[in-house]
Design a protein around this motif. Structure first.
Motif, PDB file in Angstrom:
ATOM      1  N   SER A 103      -0.536  -4.411   4.234  1.00 36.29           N
ATOM      2  CA  SER A 103      -1.700  -3.795   3.586  1.00 36.29           C
ATOM      3  C   SER A 103      -2.010  -4.485   2.269  1.00 36.29           C
ATOM      4  O   SER A 103      -3.170  -4.774   1.958  1.00 36.29           O
ATOM      5  CB  SER A 103      -1.452  -2.302   3.361  1.00 36.29           C
ATOM      6  OG  SER A 103      -0.251  -2.101   2.635  1.00 36.29           O
ATOM      7  N   PHE A 104      -0.982  -4.783   1.464  1.00 35.61           N
ATOM      8  CA  PHE A 104      -1.192  -5.474   0.193  1.00 35.61           C
ATOM      9  C   PHE A 104      -1.697  -6.899   0.450  1.00 35.61           C
ATOM     10  O   PHE A 104      -2.595  -7.382  -0.253  1.00 35.61           O
ATOM     11  CB  PHE A 104       0.110  -5.520  -0.601  1.00 35.61           C
ATOM     12  CG  PHE A 104       0.004  -6.299  -1.889  1.00 35.61           C
ATOM     13  CD1 PHE A 104      -0.449  -5.694  -3.047  1.00 35.61           C
ATOM     14  CD2 PHE A 104       0.362  -7.638  -1.937  1.00 35.61           C
ATOM     15  CE1 PHE A 104      -0.553  -6.403  -4.238  1.00 35.61           C
ATOM     16  CE2 PHE A 104       0.262  -8.357  -3.118  1.00 35.61           C
ATOM     17  CZ  PHE A 104      -0.198  -7.743  -4.265  1.00 35.61           C
ATOM     18  N   GLY A 105      -1.121  -7.564   1.429  1.00 37.38           N
ATOM     19  CA  GLY A 105      -1.552  -8.921   1.740  1.00 37.38           C
ATOM     20  C   GLY A 105      -3.016  -8.980   2.127  1.00 37.38           C
ATOM     21  O   GLY A 105      -3.773  -9.820   1.623  1.00 37.38           O
ATOM     22  N   VAL A 127       2.331 -16.713   4.128  1.00 39.57           N
ATOM     23  CA  VAL A 127       2.403 -15.289   3.812  1.00 39.57           C
ATOM     24  C   VAL A 127       3.040 -14.573   4.990  1.00 39.57           C
ATOM     25  O   VAL A 127       2.525 -14.622   6.109  1.00 39.57           O
ATOM     26  CB  VAL A 127       1.009 -14.711   3.517  1.00 39.57           C
ATOM     27  CG1 VAL A 127       1.111 -13.217   3.215  1.00 39.57           C
ATOM     28  CG2 VAL A 127       0.364 -15.446   2.340  1.00 39.57           C
ATOM     29  N   ALA A 128       4.173 -13.923   4.745  1.00 37.76           N
ATOM     30  CA  ALA A 128       4.903 -13.200   5.790  1.00 37.76           C
ATOM     31  C   ALA A 128       4.712 -11.705   5.578  1.00 37.76           C
ATOM     32  O   ALA A 128       5.207 -11.138   4.607  1.00 37.76           O
ATOM     33  CB  ALA A 128       6.386 -13.558   5.737  1.00 37.76           C
ATOM     34  N   GLY A 129       3.964 -11.071   6.467  1.00 41.12           N
ATOM     35  CA  GLY A 129       3.746  -9.633   6.371  1.00 41.12           C
ATOM     36  C   GLY A 129       4.959  -8.870   6.869  1.00 41.12           C
ATOM     37  O   GLY A 129       5.424  -9.089   7.983  1.00 41.12           O
ATOM     38  N   ALA A 130       5.487  -7.967   6.041  1.00 36.99           N
ATOM     39  CA  ALA A 130       6.668  -7.182   6.416  1.00 36.99           C
ATOM     40  C   ALA A 130       6.703  -5.910   5.599  1.00 36.99           C
ATOM     41  O   ALA A 130       6.517  -5.948   4.385  1.00 36.99           O
ATOM     42  CB  ALA A 130       7.947  -7.984   6.190  1.00 36.99           C
ATOM     43  N   ASP A 131       6.943  -4.771   6.264  1.00 41.03           N
ATOM     44  CA  ASP A 131       7.030  -3.505   5.541  1.00 41.03           C
ATOM     45  C   ASP A 131       8.449  -3.184   5.100  1.00 41.03           C
ATOM     46  O   ASP A 131       8.664  -2.204   4.393  1.00 41.03           O
ATOM     47  CB  ASP A 131       6.493  -2.361   6.409  1.00 41.03           C
ATOM     48  CG  ASP A 131       4.976  -2.224   6.301  1.00 41.03           C
ATOM     49  OD1 ASP A 131       4.488  -2.021   5.185  1.00 41.03           O
ATOM     50  OD2 ASP A 131       4.289  -2.344   7.324  1.00 41.03           O
ATOM     51  N   PHE A 147       6.423  -2.882  -3.514  1.00 45.73           N
ATOM     52  CA  PHE A 147       5.779  -1.683  -4.037  1.00 45.73           C
ATOM     53  C   PHE A 147       6.865  -0.632  -4.220  1.00 45.73           C
ATOM     54  O   PHE A 147       7.543  -0.256  -3.269  1.00 45.73           O
ATOM     55  CB  PHE A 147       4.717  -1.195  -3.059  1.00 45.73           C
ATOM     56  CG  PHE A 147       4.014   0.068  -3.494  1.00 45.73           C
ATOM     57  CD1 PHE A 147       3.353   0.122  -4.703  1.00 45.73           C
ATOM     58  CD2 PHE A 147       4.006   1.189  -2.681  1.00 45.73           C
ATOM     59  CE1 PHE A 147       2.694   1.273  -5.106  1.00 45.73           C
ATOM     60  CE2 PHE A 147       3.348   2.347  -3.065  1.00 45.73           C
ATOM     61  CZ  PHE A 147       2.693   2.389  -4.278  1.00 45.73           C
ATOM     62  N   GLY A 148       7.078  -0.206  -5.451  1.00 40.78           N
ATOM     63  CA  GLY A 148       8.126   0.775  -5.687  1.00 40.78           C
ATOM     64  C   GLY A 148       8.280   1.079  -7.154  1.00 40.78           C
ATOM     65  O   GLY A 148       7.322   1.029  -7.927  1.00 40.78           O
ATOM     66  N   ARG A 149       9.528   1.344  -7.562  1.00 43.67           N
ATOM     67  CA  ARG A 149       9.821   1.759  -8.935  1.00 43.67           C
ATOM     68  C   ARG A 149      10.357   0.621  -9.794  1.00 43.67           C
ATOM     69  O   ARG A 149      10.621   0.816 -10.980  1.00 43.67           O
ATOM     70  CB  ARG A 149      10.808   2.918  -8.915  1.00 43.67           C
ATOM     71  CG  ARG A 149      10.265   4.172  -8.220  1.00 43.67           C
ATOM     72  CD  ARG A 149      11.324   5.264  -8.203  1.00 43.67           C
ATOM     73  NE  ARG A 149      10.891   6.434  -7.452  1.00 43.67           N
ATOM     74  CZ  ARG A 149      10.283   7.488  -7.977  1.00 43.67           C
ATOM     75  NH1 ARG A 149      10.004   7.507  -9.256  1.00 43.67           N
ATOM     76  NH2 ARG A 149       9.933   8.511  -7.220  1.00 43.67           N
ATOM     77  N   GLY A 150      10.573  -0.558  -9.200  1.00 47.41           N
ATOM     78  CA  GLY A 150      10.941  -1.737  -9.989  1.00 47.41           C
ATOM     79  C   GLY A 150      12.410  -1.948 -10.216  1.00 47.41           C
ATOM     80  O   GLY A 150      12.792  -2.846 -10.968  1.00 47.41           O
ATOM     81  N   TYR A 230       1.326   1.149   5.952  1.00 49.12           N
ATOM     82  CA  TYR A 230       0.199   1.807   5.292  1.00 49.12           C
ATOM     83  C   TYR A 230      -1.091   1.625   6.083  1.00 49.12           C
ATOM     84  O   TYR A 230      -1.985   2.483   6.021  1.00 49.12           O
ATOM     85  CB  TYR A 230       0.036   1.264   3.871  1.00 49.12           C
ATOM     86  CG  TYR A 230       1.020   1.861   2.896  1.00 49.12           C
ATOM     87  CD1 TYR A 230       0.984   3.221   2.591  1.00 49.12           C
ATOM     88  CD2 TYR A 230       1.976   1.077   2.277  1.00 49.12           C
ATOM     89  CE1 TYR A 230       1.888   3.775   1.706  1.00 49.12           C
ATOM     90  CE2 TYR A 230       2.892   1.621   1.382  1.00 49.12           C
ATOM     91  CZ  TYR A 230       2.840   2.971   1.102  1.00 49.12           C
ATOM     92  OH  TYR A 230       3.736   3.528   0.225  1.00 49.12           O
ATOM     93  N   ALA A 231      -1.200   0.528   6.815  1.00 51.40           N
ATOM     94  CA  ALA A 231      -2.399   0.310   7.631  1.00 51.40           C
ATOM     95  C   ALA A 231      -2.516   1.396   8.698  1.00 51.40           C
ATOM     96  O   ALA A 231      -3.600   1.953   8.927  1.00 51.40           O
ATOM     97  CB  ALA A 231      -2.351  -1.073   8.269  1.00 51.40           C
ATOM     98  N   LEU A 232      -1.402   1.704   9.363  1.00 54.91           N
ATOM     99  CA  LEU A 232      -1.411   2.761  10.382  1.00 54.91           C
ATOM    100  C   LEU A 232      -1.652   4.125   9.744  1.00 54.91           C
ATOM    101  O   LEU A 232      -2.365   4.964  10.313  1.00 54.91           O
ATOM    102  CB  LEU A 232      -0.087   2.756  11.144  1.00 54.91           C
ATOM    103  CG  LEU A 232       0.198   1.532  12.006  1.00 54.91           C
ATOM    104  CD1 LEU A 232       1.607   1.612  12.593  1.00 54.91           C
ATOM    105  CD2 LEU A 232      -0.833   1.397  13.120  1.00 54.91           C
ATOM    106  N   LEU A 233      -1.065   4.362   8.586  1.00 51.38           N
ATOM    107  CA  LEU A 233      -1.260   5.624   7.878  1.00 51.38           C
ATOM    108  C   LEU A 233      -2.735   5.817   7.542  1.00 51.38           C
ATOM    109  O   LEU A 233      -3.302   6.907   7.731  1.00 51.38           O
ATOM    110  CB  LEU A 233      -0.421   5.622   6.610  1.00 51.38           C
ATOM    111  CG  LEU A 233      -0.502   6.858   5.709  1.00 51.38           C
ATOM    112  CD1 LEU A 233       0.047   8.074   6.423  1.00 51.38           C
ATOM    113  CD2 LEU A 233       0.254   6.619   4.403  1.00 51.38           C
TER     114      LEU A 233
END
Length: 311
Positions: A103-105, A127-131, A147-150, A230-233
């Motif tokens: 989704s970010f990509g 670019v390798a898409g992976a959740d 994507f998270g809290r760092g 996130y795309a499916l969500l």
């Protein structure tokens, strides 16, 4: 005198066996048979004229000599690994592999990537898409955007930008029976969840966090279907299947077009808890391609935060 050749296979077999205290576990780690591990360790013992293990029934015990040698040997393998990665980095400096959530990509990185490619045509970007959270030790990836809290142990972390995590739904649900006017109305509707495989707890936004932050009672924050991207969500929310808790930047176009509605706009409970981060391993040299990409994406993130156009 010529240097004595090191029996690397035997040393690896010994180190793995000592770390796992098992020939079988070492064999699984090194993808050989337990008999091969035992043979390599025995050959090493014969070469150095020193026993490394006391072989008890169903148990290995390190000899005193082995205990003394093991820490230096493990440091030696760490140095070898570091040196090999330096060589690989120099040899493969023209290829840059970035792991990102699909989704970010699609929504953020790819539309901007032409700017990096035009500035640095000598670098081939993959670019390798992976959740899932990429494992830099086993996957052929140079850097990632998470994507998270760092909090990512063993990684260099650069914050890109913070996003709002918001509840969204199709317009029809807002006026459904019962309608969605207040957060407590969520108890009457289906909650849609992002639940990626292999992510640790608290690594991504969850309805349990949102409900707690909102101080709501009488709502089961775990009920409802779960999606591993996130795309499916987002698609489930667009189809009117329920209310999704999602990074607002992933669905900003759908919100702008009216295909999705952001709920409870005056009650933003999770504004600054989650961000996007550029990450890459601390135990690797910072290659030129990583340095160039880091400089570029940090500048793009700065422009995004300031509301500037893409490019």
């Amino acid at each position: 005198m010529a240097r004595r050749l090191l029996p690397l296979n035997g040393l690896r077999a010994f180190e793995a066996s000592a770390r796992n205290m098992s020939f079988k576990a070492a064999a699984e780690e090194l993808h050989v048979t337990p008999a091969a591990i035992s043979h390599q360790v025995k050959a090493l013992e014969d070469m150095i004229g020193q026993k490394l293990f006391r072989r008890l029934t169903r148990q290995l015990v390190l000899t005193e000599a082995a205990q003394l040698a093991l820490p230096d040997l493990q440091r030696g393998f760490e140095y070898l690994t570091h040196a090999c990665r330096q060589l690989e980095s120099e040899a493969d400096d023209g290829v840059l592999t970035i792991s990102v959530a699909p989704s970010f990509g699609a929504k953020w990185l790819v539309p901007r990537l032409v700017g990096f490619q035009e500035a640095h045509p000598e670098i081939e970007v993959r670019v390798a898409g992976a959740d899932h959270l990429v494992n830099f030790d086993v996957e052929d990836v140079d850097a990632g955007v998470r994507f998270g809290r760092g909090t990512y142990e063993g990684l260099h972390v650069e914050k890109l930008f913070t996003v709002s995590v918001v509840p969204v739904c199709a317009p029809g649900l807002v006026t459904a029976d019962p309608p969605l006017r207040d957060p407590c109305d969520l108890r009457h509707h289906t909650l849609l969840h992002y639940s990626a495989l292999f992510l640790p707890n608290e690594a991504s936004p969850a309805w349990s966090m949102w409900v707690k932050a909102a101080g709501l009672g009488g709502i089961d924050p775990n009920r409802g279907p779960k999606f591993n991207s996130y795309a499916l969500l987002a698609e489930a929310a667009l189809a009117g299947q329920g209310i999704a808790l999602i990074d607002e930047s992933v669905v900003d176009a759908e919100i702008a077009s009216g295909r999705l509605v952001r709920l409870f706009c005056d009650q933003d409970f999770m504004t600054r808890e989650f961000s996007y981060y550029l990450v890459y391993p601390l135990n690797r040299p910072r290659s030129r391609k990583i340095e160039l990409f880091s400089d570029w994406i940090l500048e793009e993130a700065r422009r995004f935060r300031c509301g500037e156009s893409m490019g």
